[in-house]
Motif scaffolding. Structure first.
Motif, PDB file in Angstrom:
ATOM      1  N   THR A   1      32.493  31.457  87.627  1.00  0.00           N
ATOM      2  CA  THR A   1      31.097  31.054  87.483  1.00  0.00           C
ATOM      3  C   THR A   1      30.996  29.769  86.661  1.00  0.00           C
ATOM      4  N   VAL A   2      29.938  29.014  86.910  1.00  0.00           N
ATOM      5  CA  VAL A   2      29.675  27.807  86.119  1.00  0.00           C
ATOM      6  C   VAL A   2      29.542  28.207  84.654  1.00  0.00           C
TER       7      VAL A   2
ATOM      8  N   ARG B   1      46.633  13.568  89.941  1.00  0.00           N
ATOM      9  CA  ARG B   1      45.945  12.291  89.751  1.00  0.00           C
ATOM     10  C   ARG B   1      44.550  12.484  89.160  1.00  0.00           C
ATOM     11  N   ALA B   2      43.934  13.626  89.464  1.00  0.00           N
ATOM     12  CA  ALA B   2      42.602  13.915  88.906  1.00  0.00           C
ATOM     13  C   ALA B   2      42.667  14.270  87.428  1.00  0.00           C
ATOM     14  N   GLY B   3      43.876  14.537  86.913  1.00  0.00           N
ATOM     15  CA  GLY B   3      44.033  14.864  85.500  1.00  0.00           C
ATOM     16  C   GLY B   3      44.129  16.333  85.200  1.00  0.00           C
ATOM     17  N   ILE B   4      44.343  17.145  86.241  1.00  0.00           N
ATOM     18  CA  ILE B   4      44.462  18.586  86.049  1.00  0.00           C
ATOM     19  C   ILE B   4      45.933  18.963  85.950  1.00  0.00           C
ATOM     20  N   SER B   5      46.271  19.756  84.957  1.00  0.00           N
ATOM     21  CA  SER B   5      47.651  20.211  84.783  1.00  0.00           C
ATOM     22  C   SER B   5      47.639  21.627  84.213  1.00  0.00           C
ATOM     23  N   VAL B   6      48.735  22.326  84.389  1.00  0.00           N
ATOM     24  CA  VAL B   6      48.878  23.671  83.839  1.00  0.00           C
ATOM     25  C   VAL B   6      48.791  23.594  82.314  1.00  0.00           C
ATOM     26  N   GLY B   7      47.974  24.472  81.735  1.00  0.00           N
ATOM     27  CA  GLY B   7      47.795  24.490  80.285  1.00  0.00           C
ATOM     28  C   GLY B   7      46.549  23.768  79.802  1.00  0.00           C
TER      29      GLY B   7
ATOM     30  N   ARG C   1      29.374  22.203  87.556  1.00  0.00           N
ATOM     31  CA  ARG C   1      28.961  21.980  88.937  1.00  0.00           C
ATOM     32  C   ARG C   1      29.681  20.743  89.475  1.00  0.00           C
ATOM     33  N   GLY C   2      30.413  20.924  90.568  1.00  0.00           N
ATOM     34  CA  GLY C   2      31.117  19.790  91.161  1.00  0.00           C
ATOM     35  C   GLY C   2      32.479  19.517  90.579  1.00  0.00           C
ATOM     36  N   GLY C   3      32.941  20.354  89.652  1.00  0.00           N
ATOM     37  CA  GLY C   3      34.255  20.128  89.072  1.00  0.00           C
ATOM     38  C   GLY C   3      34.485  20.968  87.839  1.00  0.00           C
ATOM     39  N   VAL C   4      35.251  20.433  86.916  1.00  0.00           N
ATOM     40  CA  VAL C   4      35.491  21.097  85.639  1.00  0.00           C
ATOM     41  C   VAL C   4      35.310  20.092  84.515  1.00  0.00           C
ATOM     42  N   GLU C   5      34.958  20.603  83.357  1.00  0.00           N
ATOM     43  CA  GLU C   5      34.801  19.749  82.182  1.00  0.00           C
ATOM     44  C   GLU C   5      36.013  19.923  81.282  1.00  0.00           C
ATOM     45  N   ALA C   6      36.580  18.799  80.851  1.00  0.00           N
ATOM     46  CA  ALA C   6      37.723  18.819  79.935  1.00  0.00           C
ATOM     47  C   ALA C   6      37.615  17.618  79.002  1.00  0.00           C
TER      48      ALA C   6
ATOM     49  N   VAL D   1      33.468  15.401  82.760  1.00  0.00           N
ATOM     50  CA  VAL D   1      33.549  16.206  83.971  1.00  0.00           C
ATOM     51  C   VAL D   1      34.556  15.572  84.928  1.00  0.00           C
ATOM     52  N   ILE D   2      35.501  16.379  85.391  1.00  0.00           N
ATOM     53  CA  ILE D   2      36.522  15.924  86.332  1.00  0.00           C
ATOM     54  C   ILE D   2      36.128  16.398  87.729  1.00  0.00           C
ATOM     55  N   ALA D   3      35.934  15.448  88.639  1.00  0.00           N
ATOM     56  CA  ALA D   3      35.661  15.796  90.035  1.00  0.00           C
ATOM     57  C   ALA D   3      36.970  16.243  90.681  1.00  0.00           C
ATOM     58  N   LEU D   4      36.928  17.345  91.402  1.00  0.00           N
ATOM     59  CA  LEU D   4      38.144  17.905  91.981  1.00  0.00           C
ATOM     60  C   LEU D   4      38.330  17.454  93.418  1.00  0.00           C
ATOM     61  N   PRO D   5      39.571  17.250  93.841  1.00  0.00           N
ATOM     62  CA  PRO D   5      39.836  16.930  95.245  1.00  0.00           C
ATOM     63  C   PRO D   5      39.402  18.082  96.142  1.00  0.00           C
TER      64      PRO D   5
END
Length: 210
Positions: free
Chosen positions: A150-151, A173-179, A186-191, A195-199
């Motif tokens: 959920t959001v 390349r989007a900046g997502i990694s394990v850990g 909405r539209g991705g994840v925040e880190a 907010v990181i837009a996901l492929p």
């Protein structure tokens, strides 16, 4: 001793239910292995005769305790080799799956133990999949797939599926990694406050801690 083909069947059956609950059907097994359904039917009968799977016609295929034990041995081999290739030889996480598919059938138990020892007995492979220990014990946290979170859900990236190398590269390349600690937006994840837009398709192959 089981053949490489049998080992591959058992490993696929195990992996199918590792991160979700629906058991694998012969048609799905055929699709994952890239072979004809008729070939799968014959092999499943063979596996059943050897006590490695339980199966009724037109029903799901399930591992027996004996089959699960052998599957875990192969999963351990595969994931240790993937980790070894990344840590010792500089492979990227999208390059190791096919190499490990070949090497897992060829290296000796002694070499596998030496690899495990040299790596410091890692608990997880580069994609976040748990590495069974020598006794077959697996350590796994409670999880939720990103597509089903959920959001506002906050968690750590626990695992990224390695089945699509191109998607793995896009996720990296989007900046997502394990850990990575994230919050579902909405539209991705925040880190890290952004907010990181996901492929496309990424939410289906990323798992977070629950």
């Amino acid at each position: 001793m089981p053949s490489p083909a049998i080992d591959d069947y058992l490993k696929v059956v195990y992996a199918h239910t590792e991160w979700q609950d629906a058991p694998i059907t012969p048609s799905v097994l055929a699709a994952k292995l890239g072979i004809a359904p008729s070939s799968v039917t014959e092999m499943v009968k063979k596996l059943g005769a050897q006590g490695l799977v339980a199966h009724e016609p037109y029903r799901a295929v399930r591992l027996t305790p004996l089959g699960e034990r052998r599957a875990l041995e192969m999963v351990r081999r595969h994931r240790l080799i993937e980790t070894w290739l990344v840590e010792e030889f500089g492979y990227a996480w999208d390059e190791v799956h096919e190499e490990a598919e070949v090497l897992e059938h060829t290296i000796s138990d002694r070499l596998l133990e030496k690899i495990d020892e040299r790596l410091g007995r890692p608990r997880f492979d580069p994609h976040g999949d748990p590495i069974p220990d020598a006794s077959g014990r697996v350590e796994r946290e409670r999880f939720v797939r990103l597509a089903e979170a959920t959001v506002g859900h906050a968690g750590r990236v626990l695992r990224v599926s390695d089945q699509d190398p191109a998607l793995l590269r896009d996720i990296e390349r989007a900046g997502i990694s394990v850990g990575l600690d994230v919050r579902v937006a909405r539209g991705g994840v925040e880190a890290g406050g952004a907010v990181i837009a996901l492929p496309a398709g990424a939410a289906e192959v990323i798992w977070l801690t629950a």
